[in-house]
Design a protein around this motif. Structure first.
Motif, mmCIF file in Angstrom:
data_model
loop_
_atom_site.group_PDB
_atom_site.id
_atom_site.type_symbol
_atom_site.label_atom_id
_atom_site.label_comp_id
_atom_site.label_asym_id
_atom_site.label_seq_id
_atom_site.Cartn_x
_atom_site.Cartn_y
_atom_site.Cartn_z
ATOM 1 N N ALA A 190 0.892 -1.248 -0.197
ATOM 2 C CA ALA A 190 -0.018 0.081 -0.002
ATOM 3 C C ALA A 190 0.696 1.088 0.021
ATOM 4 N N GLU A 191 1.944 1.143 0.569
ATOM 5 C CA GLU A 191 2.802 2.339 0.888
ATOM 6 C C GLU A 191 3.674 2.861 -0.678
ATOM 7 N N THR A 192 3.989 1.776 -1.244
ATOM 8 C CA THR A 192 4.719 1.967 -2.336
ATOM 9 C C THR A 192 4.204 0.964 -3.511
ATOM 10 N N PRO A 193 3.033 1.346 -4.102
ATOM 11 C CA PRO A 193 2.410 0.306 -5.043
ATOM 12 C C PRO A 193 3.416 -0.158 -6.462
ATOM 13 N N PRO A 194 3.462 -1.347 -6.697
ATOM 14 C CA PRO A 194 4.112 -1.782 -7.728
ATOM 15 C C PRO A 194 3.294 -1.739 -8.794
ATOM 16 N N ALA A 195 3.671 -1.814 -10.195
ATOM 17 C CA ALA A 195 2.907 -2.177 -11.160
ATOM 18 C C ALA A 195 2.333 -3.651 -10.841
ATOM 19 N N ALA A 196 1.342 -4.197 -11.037
ATOM 20 C CA ALA A 196 0.640 -5.484 -10.786
ATOM 21 C C ALA A 196 -0.058 -6.316 -11.870
ATOM 22 N N THR A 197 -0.039 -7.434 -12.005
ATOM 23 C CA THR A 197 -0.887 -8.397 -12.597
ATOM 24 C C THR A 197 -1.087 -9.618 -11.973
ATOM 25 N N MET A 198 -2.639 -9.871 -12.202
ATOM 26 C CA MET A 198 -3.264 -10.895 -11.599
ATOM 27 C C MET A 198 -4.030 -11.773 -12.615
ATOM 28 N N VAL A 199 -3.744 -13.093 -12.716
ATOM 29 C CA VAL A 199 -4.277 -13.841 -13.798
ATOM 30 C C VAL A 199 -4.577 -15.352 -13.172
ATOM 31 N N VAL A 200 -5.752 -15.631 -13.785
ATOM 32 C CA VAL A 200 -6.292 -16.883 -13.408
ATOM 33 C C VAL A 200 -5.742 -17.727 -14.357
ATOM 34 N N VAL A 201 -5.243 -18.939 -13.631
ATOM 35 C CA VAL A 201 -4.501 -20.151 -14.245
ATOM 36 C C VAL A 201 -5.083 -21.262 -14.126
ATOM 37 N N ALA A 202 -4.963 -22.334 -14.661
ATOM 38 C CA ALA A 202 -5.625 -23.598 -14.839
ATOM 39 C C ALA A 202 -5.179 -24.406 -13.394
ATOM 40 N N GLY A 203 -4.278 -24.383 -13.111
ATOM 41 C CA GLY A 203 -3.759 -24.795 -11.726
ATOM 42 C C GLY A 203 -2.028 -24.710 -11.601
ATOM 43 N N LEU A 204 -1.775 -24.970 -10.514
ATOM 44 C CA LEU A 204 -0.522 -25.134 -10.168
ATOM 45 C C LEU A 204 0.241 -26.338 -9.895
#
Length: 137
Positions: A104-118
């Motif tokens: 929150a203090e220093t927000p980076p660029a971010a990506t969230m992706v839904v994947v089929a599995g880990l």
């Protein structure tokens, strides 16, 4: 464990995780002004932590990534990009909330992706981190 190439331009860090040696990768690699942290999950001391809890798995995974950055003298304020791979869209709010708590203090660029599995079906999230360390010495 650390290592560098012959020119000293690339430094590799291993946390000793079981897949690092078996699959041939480093937990983090510093090159020039950047440190790239490999995908981290909530595997703590060889066991999955917080089974079924996406929020706490995210915090645990980022803790592993941030521990790797600490090896290079870096912290959350140095993180410029994060990636979050989640196995269920329903977990996006919990994962995003954990991310917000950390950055929150220093927000980076971010990506969230839904994947089929880990690699382990009990894992709900995997994270990657890139950090900037300024001019390399």
């Amino acid at each position: 464990m650390t290592g560098s190439d012959n020119s000293g331009n690339i430094e590799r860090y291993s946390s000793g995780g079981r897949w690092e040696e078996a699959f041939g990768y480093s937990r983090a690699v510093a090159v020039g002004e950047y440190v790239h942290v490999s995908g981290c999950t909530a595997i703590v001391e060889g066991n999955l932590a917080h089974e079924g809890d996406p929020h706490h798995q995210t915090l645990a995974a980022f803790r592993i990534a941030l521990d790797a950055l600490e090896h290079f003298g870096l912290g959350t304020s140095d993180v410029v990009r994060t990636r979050m791979f989640i196995t269920h869209a329903r977990d996006a709010d919990d994962v995003g909330r954990a991310h917000g708590e950390l950055f929150a203090e220093t927000p980076p660029a971010a990506t969230m992706v839904v994947v089929a599995g880990l690699i382990d079906s009990r894992m709900l999230v995997e994270v990657e981190v890139d950090a900037y360390r300024g001019r390399a010495s």
